[in-house]
Design a protein around this motif. Structure first.
Motif, PDB file in Angstrom:
ATOM      1  N   GLN A 158      16.662  10.049   0.349  1.00  0.00           N
ATOM      2  CA  GLN A 158      17.773  10.965   0.108  1.00  0.00           C
ATOM      3  C   GLN A 158      17.640  11.836  -1.133  1.00  0.00           C
ATOM      4  OE1 GLN A 158      21.396   8.620   0.126  1.00  0.00           O
ATOM      5  NE2 GLN A 158      21.480   8.630   2.353  1.00  0.00           N
ATOM      6  N   GLN A 159      16.695  11.540  -1.997  1.00  0.00           N
ATOM      7  CA  GLN A 159      16.635  12.244  -3.273  1.00  0.00           C
ATOM      8  C   GLN A 159      15.418  13.157  -3.418  1.00  0.00           C
ATOM      9  OE1 GLN A 159      16.923   9.063  -6.139  1.00  0.00           O
ATOM     10  NE2 GLN A 159      18.904   8.378  -5.324  1.00  0.00           N
ATOM     11  N   GLY A 160      14.675  13.341  -2.351  1.00  0.00           N
ATOM     12  CA  GLY A 160      13.556  14.275  -2.383  1.00  0.00           C
ATOM     13  C   GLY A 160      12.335  13.797  -3.141  1.00  0.00           C
ATOM     14  N   LYS A 161      12.261  12.507  -3.444  1.00  0.00           N
ATOM     15  CA  LYS A 161      11.093  11.971  -4.134  1.00  0.00           C
ATOM     16  C   LYS A 161       9.893  11.914  -3.190  1.00  0.00           C
ATOM     17  CE  LYS A 161      13.385  10.787  -7.959  1.00  0.00           C
ATOM     18  NZ  LYS A 161      13.095  11.317  -9.299  1.00  0.00           N
ATOM     19  N   THR A 162       8.703  11.850  -3.759  1.00  0.00           N
ATOM     20  CA  THR A 162       7.474  11.728  -2.970  1.00  0.00           C
ATOM     21  C   THR A 162       6.805  10.395  -3.267  1.00  0.00           C
ATOM     22  OG1 THR A 162       6.046  12.710  -4.667  1.00  0.00           O
ATOM     23  CG2 THR A 162       7.154  14.226  -3.120  1.00  0.00           C
ATOM     24  N   PHE A 163       5.934   9.984  -2.377  1.00  0.00           N
ATOM     25  CA  PHE A 163       5.234   8.713  -2.577  1.00  0.00           C
ATOM     26  C   PHE A 163       4.352   8.747  -3.818  1.00  0.00           C
ATOM     27  CE2 PHE A 163       6.438   7.995   1.832  1.00  0.00           C
ATOM     28  CZ  PHE A 163       6.698   6.635   1.840  1.00  0.00           C
ATOM     29  N   GLU A 164       3.887   9.916  -4.207  1.00  0.00           N
ATOM     30  CA  GLU A 164       3.051  10.020  -5.402  1.00  0.00           C
ATOM     31  C   GLU A 164       3.808   9.601  -6.659  1.00  0.00           C
ATOM     32  OE1 GLU A 164       3.214  12.299  -2.975  1.00  0.00           O
ATOM     33  OE2 GLU A 164       1.207  11.826  -2.189  1.00  0.00           O
ATOM     34  N   GLU A 165       5.142   9.637  -6.593  1.00  0.00           N
ATOM     35  CA  GLU A 165       5.947   9.239  -7.747  1.00  0.00           C
ATOM     36  C   GLU A 165       6.132   7.724  -7.826  1.00  0.00           C
ATOM     37  OE1 GLU A 165       9.412  12.033  -8.517  1.00  0.00           O
ATOM     38  OE2 GLU A 165       8.778  12.756  -6.533  1.00  0.00           O
ATOM     39  N   TYR A 166       5.595   7.008  -6.856  1.00  0.00           N
ATOM     40  CA  TYR A 166       5.708   5.541  -6.830  1.00  0.00           C
ATOM     41  C   TYR A 166       4.309   4.938  -6.647  1.00  0.00           C
ATOM     42  CZ  TYR A 166      10.605   6.722  -5.924  1.00  0.00           C
ATOM     43  OH  TYR A 166      11.875   7.239  -6.003  1.00  0.00           O
ATOM     44  N   PRO A 167       3.454   5.019  -7.682  1.00  0.00           N
ATOM     45  CA  PRO A 167       2.062   4.564  -7.545  1.00  0.00           C
ATOM     46  C   PRO A 167       1.939   3.085  -7.204  1.00  0.00           C
ATOM     47  CG  PRO A 167       2.603   5.009  -9.855  1.00  0.00           C
ATOM     48  CD  PRO A 167       3.723   5.555  -9.037  1.00  0.00           C
ATOM     49  N   HIS A 168       2.957   2.278  -7.539  1.00  0.00           N
ATOM     50  CA  HIS A 168       2.875   0.853  -7.216  1.00  0.00           C
ATOM     51  C   HIS A 168       2.854   0.631  -5.702  1.00  0.00           C
ATOM     52  CE1 HIS A 168       7.142   1.919  -7.405  1.00  0.00           C
ATOM     53  NE2 HIS A 168       7.361   0.967  -6.518  1.00  0.00           N
ATOM     54  N   LEU A 169       3.432   1.554  -4.933  1.00  0.00           N
ATOM     55  CA  LEU A 169       3.398   1.411  -3.473  1.00  0.00           C
ATOM     56  C   LEU A 169       1.978   1.612  -2.946  1.00  0.00           C
ATOM     57  CD1 LEU A 169       6.677   3.290  -2.467  1.00  0.00           C
ATOM     58  CD2 LEU A 169       6.304   0.817  -2.589  1.00  0.00           C
ATOM     59  N   ALA A 170       1.268   2.566  -3.519  1.00  0.00           N
ATOM     60  CA  ALA A 170      -0.121   2.783  -3.112  1.00  0.00           C
ATOM     61  C   ALA A 170      -0.988   1.578  -3.460  1.00  0.00           C
ATOM     62  CB  ALA A 170      -0.672   4.047  -3.774  1.00  0.00           C
ATOM     63  N   GLN A 171      -0.714   0.952  -4.598  1.00  0.00           N
ATOM     64  CA  GLN A 171      -1.458  -0.248  -4.963  1.00  0.00           C
ATOM     65  C   GLN A 171      -1.210  -1.369  -3.958  1.00  0.00           C
ATOM     66  OE1 GLN A 171      -0.111  -1.016  -8.968  1.00  0.00           O
ATOM     67  NE2 GLN A 171      -1.185   0.743  -9.824  1.00  0.00           N
ATOM     68  N   SER A 172       0.048  -1.538  -3.556  1.00  0.00           N
ATOM     69  CA  SER A 172       0.365  -2.556  -2.539  1.00  0.00           C
ATOM     70  C   SER A 172      -0.314  -2.227  -1.219  1.00  0.00           C
ATOM     71  CB  SER A 172       1.878  -2.642  -2.334  1.00  0.00           C
ATOM     72  OG  SER A 172       2.533  -3.114  -3.488  1.00  0.00           O
TER      73      SER A 172
END
Length: 203
Positions: A158-172
């Motif tokens: 809902q807030q227009g964020k991108t996955f690049e702003e959450y690097p911990h998800l890429a690590q997982s």
């Protein structure tokens, strides 16, 4: 001849018009396609509009009468493993995903299943139920998963964020994919060895 790479289906497991699932599915596909040890494709349950399960017997014992179910079973059979991208509905996976899992059996056997969950608690309770279902389907559910939780989920949804702003998800995601690759290769090799043994016995 070198062994073929395992083929992994990334299953988008909700079908609502305003679903969020496409976003993480395409994100994990983008990460996965950078790898050289497996092949990947999106599998959208919208493309398999299965009726509520109404077959006279379990697919473990007979071929489904539904043409859509036969198409679904053929797709499942063509794959060597799965990443289920799952929402959480009332502490459980979506009804359409459970229905799809019920419409195949032998085609799932001895293949690994990994999970990407999203929602308030990252789809954790849905993933736990899916692991139990996968065991009954004689699959090998993996330990490591990706969970898009609370604030991360709201930011992406809902807030227009991108996955690049959450690097911990890429690590997982990398940890999950590494584990999936091991199981996919091991189980593919074992299934192929069993098939060769059966052919030799029948000859």
């Amino acid at each position: 001849m070198p062994a073929s790479k395992p083929k992994i289906g990334i299953v988008i497991s909700t079908t609502r018009g305003n679903r969020f699932g496409e976003k993480p599915a395409k994100w994990i596909l983008e990460i996965a396609e950078k790898r050289s040890d497996m092949e990947f494709e999106l599998v959208d349950l919208r493309d398999y509009p299965l009726p509520f399960f109404e077959e006279p017997v379990s697919p473990a014992w007979g071929k489904p009468a539904s043409e859509v179910a036969q198409k679904w079973a053929a797709k499942v059979d063509s794959l060597d493993g799965f990443i289920f991208v799952t929402a959480e509905y009332n502490h459980a996976p979506s009804g359409v995903l459970k229905n799809a899992l019920d419409y195949a059996y032998n085609e799932f056997n001895r293949k690994p299943a990994a999970f990407l969950g999203y929602g308030g608690v990252g789809g954790a309770r849905a993933v736990e139920q899916l692991r139990l279902i996968c065991v009954e389907l004689q699959m090998a559910p993996t330990r490591n998963a990706v969970h898009i939780v609370g604030g991360d989920f709201m930011g992406l949804w809902q807030q227009g964020k991108t996955f690049e702003e959450y690097p911990h998800l890429a690590q997982s995601a990398e940890v999950m994919l590494d584990e999936l690759a091991w199981w996919a290769k091991a189980l593919k090799s074992a299934r192929e060895a069993t098939a060769r043994e059966k052919e030799a016995t029948a000859a």
